[in-house]
Design a protein around this motif. Structure first.
Motif, PDB file in Angstrom:
ATOM      1  N   SER A  84       0.918  -1.259  -0.118  1.00 56.77           N
ATOM      2  CA  SER A  84       0.057  -0.005  -0.257  1.00 56.77           C
ATOM      3  C   SER A  84       0.867   1.290   0.123  1.00 56.77           C
ATOM      4  O   SER A  84       0.342   2.284  -0.288  1.00 56.77           O
ATOM      5  CB  SER A  84      -0.849  -0.026   1.195  1.00 56.77           C
ATOM      6  OG  SER A  84      -0.449   0.043   2.274  1.00 56.77           O
ATOM      7  N   ILE A  85       2.168   1.101   0.474  1.00 52.49           N
ATOM      8  CA  ILE A  85       3.047   2.245   0.442  1.00 52.49           C
ATOM      9  C   ILE A  85       3.613   2.422  -1.196  1.00 52.49           C
ATOM     10  O   ILE A  85       3.517   3.591  -1.447  1.00 52.49           O
ATOM     11  CB  ILE A  85       4.115   2.275   1.472  1.00 52.49           C
ATOM     12  CG1 ILE A  85       3.341   2.199   2.852  1.00 52.49           C
ATOM     13  CG2 ILE A  85       5.207   3.352   1.098  1.00 52.49           C
ATOM     14  CD1 ILE A  85       4.597   2.256   3.698  1.00 52.49           C
ATOM     15  N   LEU A  86       3.770   1.302  -1.619  1.00 56.10           N
ATOM     16  CA  LEU A  86       4.309   1.425  -3.069  1.00 56.10           C
ATOM     17  C   LEU A  86       3.306   1.575  -3.986  1.00 56.10           C
ATOM     18  O   LEU A  86       3.349   2.333  -4.908  1.00 56.10           O
ATOM     19  CB  LEU A  86       5.052   0.122  -3.533  1.00 56.10           C
ATOM     20  CG  LEU A  86       6.245  -0.288  -2.677  1.00 56.10           C
ATOM     21  CD1 LEU A  86       6.906  -1.722  -2.836  1.00 56.10           C
ATOM     22  CD2 LEU A  86       7.475   0.861  -2.644  1.00 56.10           C
ATOM     23  N   LEU A  87       2.262   0.771  -4.271  1.00 56.90           N
ATOM     24  CA  LEU A  87       0.959   1.073  -5.064  1.00 56.90           C
ATOM     25  C   LEU A  87      -0.343   0.866  -4.077  1.00 56.90           C
ATOM     26  O   LEU A  87      -0.798  -0.298  -3.886  1.00 56.90           O
ATOM     27  CB  LEU A  87       1.052  -0.093  -6.083  1.00 56.90           C
ATOM     28  CG  LEU A  87       2.218  -0.034  -7.027  1.00 56.90           C
ATOM     29  CD1 LEU A  87       2.272  -1.257  -7.865  1.00 56.90           C
ATOM     30  CD2 LEU A  87       1.918   1.267  -7.962  1.00 56.90           C
ATOM     31  N   PRO A  88      -0.866   2.013  -3.699  1.00 57.50           N
ATOM     32  CA  PRO A  88      -1.906   2.022  -2.610  1.00 57.50           C
ATOM     33  C   PRO A  88      -3.096   1.148  -3.130  1.00 57.50           C
ATOM     34  O   PRO A  88      -3.662   0.287  -2.400  1.00 57.50           O
ATOM     35  CB  PRO A  88      -2.337   3.491  -2.319  1.00 57.50           C
ATOM     36  CG  PRO A  88      -1.114   3.995  -2.885  1.00 57.50           C
ATOM     37  CD  PRO A  88      -0.471   3.332  -3.770  1.00 57.50           C
ATOM     38  N   PRO A  89      -3.589   1.195  -4.392  1.00 57.89           N
ATOM     39  CA  PRO A  89      -4.889   0.429  -4.923  1.00 57.89           C
ATOM     40  C   PRO A  89      -4.460  -1.009  -4.583  1.00 57.89           C
ATOM     41  O   PRO A  89      -5.520  -1.799  -4.428  1.00 57.89           O
ATOM     42  CB  PRO A  89      -5.027   0.923  -6.247  1.00 57.89           C
ATOM     43  CG  PRO A  89      -4.622   2.161  -6.342  1.00 57.89           C
ATOM     44  CD  PRO A  89      -3.181   2.550  -5.589  1.00 57.89           C
ATOM     45  N   LEU A  90      -3.177  -1.429  -4.994  1.00 61.33           N
ATOM     46  CA  LEU A  90      -3.099  -2.826  -5.018  1.00 61.33           C
ATOM     47  C   LEU A  90      -3.098  -3.417  -3.305  1.00 61.33           C
ATOM     48  O   LEU A  90      -3.636  -4.593  -3.359  1.00 61.33           O
ATOM     49  CB  LEU A  90      -1.543  -3.063  -5.583  1.00 61.33           C
ATOM     50  CG  LEU A  90      -1.152  -4.623  -5.551  1.00 61.33           C
ATOM     51  CD1 LEU A  90      -2.036  -5.457  -6.446  1.00 61.33           C
ATOM     52  CD2 LEU A  90       0.211  -4.558  -6.068  1.00 61.33           C
ATOM     53  N   GLY A  91      -2.603  -2.729  -2.650  1.00 62.69           N
ATOM     54  CA  GLY A  91      -2.708  -3.090  -1.219  1.00 62.69           C
ATOM     55  C   GLY A  91      -4.085  -3.312  -0.584  1.00 62.69           C
ATOM     56  O   GLY A  91      -4.445  -4.132  -0.100  1.00 62.69           O
ATOM     57  N   VAL A  92      -5.142  -2.212  -1.081  1.00 62.87           N
ATOM     58  CA  VAL A  92      -6.425  -2.323  -0.506  1.00 62.87           C
ATOM     59  C   VAL A  92      -6.926  -3.436  -1.510  1.00 62.87           C
ATOM     60  O   VAL A  92      -8.120  -4.041  -0.800  1.00 62.87           O
ATOM     61  CB  VAL A  92      -7.124  -0.985  -1.145  1.00 62.87           C
ATOM     62  CG1 VAL A  92      -8.595  -0.933  -0.837  1.00 62.87           C
ATOM     63  CG2 VAL A  92      -6.478   0.078  -0.358  1.00 62.87           C
ATOM     64  N   CYS A  93      -6.632  -3.753  -2.778  1.00 70.49           N
ATOM     65  CA  CYS A  93      -7.279  -4.815  -3.500  1.00 70.49           C
ATOM     66  C   CYS A  93      -6.980  -6.159  -2.908  1.00 70.49           C
ATOM     67  O   CYS A  93      -7.681  -7.040  -2.897  1.00 70.49           O
ATOM     68  CB  CYS A  93      -6.779  -4.733  -4.867  1.00 70.49           C
ATOM     69  SG  CYS A  93      -7.251  -6.133  -5.997  1.00 70.49           S
ATOM     70  N   LEU A  94      -5.844  -6.452  -2.255  1.00 68.49           N
ATOM     71  CA  LEU A  94      -5.438  -7.585  -1.563  1.00 68.49           C
ATOM     72  C   LEU A  94      -6.424  -7.742  -0.425  1.00 68.49           C
ATOM     73  O   LEU A  94      -6.867  -8.908  -0.166  1.00 68.49           O
ATOM     74  CB  LEU A  94      -4.089  -7.665  -1.202  1.00 68.49           C
ATOM     75  CG  LEU A  94      -2.944  -7.938  -2.569  1.00 68.49           C
ATOM     76  CD1 LEU A  94      -1.631  -7.765  -2.042  1.00 68.49           C
ATOM     77  CD2 LEU A  94      -3.376  -9.095  -3.083  1.00 68.49           C
ATOM     78  N   ARG A  95      -6.974  -6.776   0.351  1.00 67.46           N
ATOM     79  CA  ARG A  95      -7.351  -6.853   1.481  1.00 67.46           C
ATOM     80  C   ARG A  95      -9.039  -7.032   1.259  1.00 67.46           C
ATOM     81  O   ARG A  95      -9.293  -7.689   1.886  1.00 67.46           O
ATOM     82  CB  ARG A  95      -7.077  -5.859   2.410  1.00 67.46           C
ATOM     83  CG  ARG A  95      -8.113  -5.539   3.692  1.00 67.46           C
ATOM     84  CD  ARG A  95      -7.990  -6.591   4.608  1.00 67.46           C
ATOM     85  NE  ARG A  95      -6.603  -6.727   5.080  1.00 67.46           N
ATOM     86  CZ  ARG A  95      -6.330  -6.681   6.427  1.00 67.46           C
ATOM     87  NH1 ARG A  95      -7.225  -6.487   7.223  1.00 67.46           N
ATOM     88  NH2 ARG A  95      -5.160  -6.705   6.674  1.00 67.46           N
ATOM     89  N   HIS A  96      -9.581  -6.165   0.294  1.00 69.56           N
ATOM     90  CA  HIS A  96     -11.000  -5.942   0.229  1.00 69.56           C
ATOM     91  C   HIS A  96     -11.415  -6.790  -1.022  1.00 69.56           C
ATOM     92  O   HIS A  96     -12.568  -6.802  -1.310  1.00 69.56           O
ATOM     93  CB  HIS A  96     -11.297  -4.648   0.216  1.00 69.56           C
ATOM     94  CG  HIS A  96     -11.038  -3.841   1.620  1.00 69.56           C
ATOM     95  ND1 HIS A  96     -12.181  -4.251   2.733  1.00 69.56           N
ATOM     96  CD2 HIS A  96     -10.283  -3.287   2.118  1.00 69.56           C
ATOM     97  CE1 HIS A  96     -11.700  -3.538   3.711  1.00 69.56           C
ATOM     98  NE2 HIS A  96     -10.468  -3.048   3.324  1.00 69.56           N
ATOM     99  N   GLY A  97     -10.660  -6.955  -1.979  1.00 64.52           N
ATOM    100  CA  GLY A  97     -10.916  -7.574  -3.421  1.00 64.52           C
ATOM    101  C   GLY A  97     -11.003  -6.595  -4.311  1.00 64.52           C
ATOM    102  O   GLY A  97     -10.824  -5.348  -4.051  1.00 64.52           O
ATOM    103  N   CYS A  98     -11.211  -6.839  -5.561  1.00 67.43           N
ATOM    104  CA  CYS A  98     -10.775  -6.164  -6.746  1.00 67.43           C
ATOM    105  C   CYS A  98     -12.029  -5.167  -7.302  1.00 67.43           C
ATOM    106  O   CYS A  98     -11.728  -3.863  -7.431  1.00 67.43           O
ATOM    107  CB  CYS A  98     -10.484  -6.907  -7.897  1.00 67.43           C
ATOM    108  SG  CYS A  98      -8.731  -7.484  -7.750  1.00 67.43           S
ATOM    109  N   CYS A  99     -12.921  -5.604  -6.921  1.00 67.43           N
ATOM    110  CA  CYS A  99     -14.154  -4.543  -7.403  1.00 67.43           C
ATOM    111  C   CYS A  99     -15.045  -3.975  -6.304  1.00 67.43           C
ATOM    112  O   CYS A  99     -16.109  -4.405  -6.210  1.00 67.43           O
ATOM    113  CB  CYS A  99     -15.111  -5.540  -8.485  1.00 67.43           C
ATOM    114  SG  CYS A  99     -14.126  -5.854  -9.833  1.00 67.43           S
TER     115      CYS A  99
END
Length: 71
Positions: A14-29
């Motif tokens: 989430s520090i390097l690519l914020p949406p990717l960290g959130v995607c791993l936790r909550h899902g992509c869509c």
């Protein structure tokens, strides 16, 4: 409850690519990923702050019933 190693990997991503960290936790869509993506496009620092808040403070399991009750 997530393990410590998984949480650390999500924080680093989430520090390097914020949406990717959130995607791993909550899902992509999800709404969280969309908000994080918009904030990251508008400014990198707001995207990081929102991603860290979402990963550390928002429980992805407890919010599912709220949206289903509205439908």
């Amino acid at each position: 409850m997530t393990s410590g190693c998984l949480l650390l990997c999500e924080i680093i991503l989430s520090i390097l690519l914020p949406p990717l960290g959130v995607c791993l936790r909550h899902g992509c869509c999800t709404v969280e990923v969309l908000i994080c993506l918009v904030l990251t496009i508008l400014g990198y620092l707001p995207g990081i702050i929102y991603a860290l808040y979402t990963i550390l403070c928002v429980n992805p399991d407890s919010d599912g019933d709220r949206y289903e009750a509205l439908a």
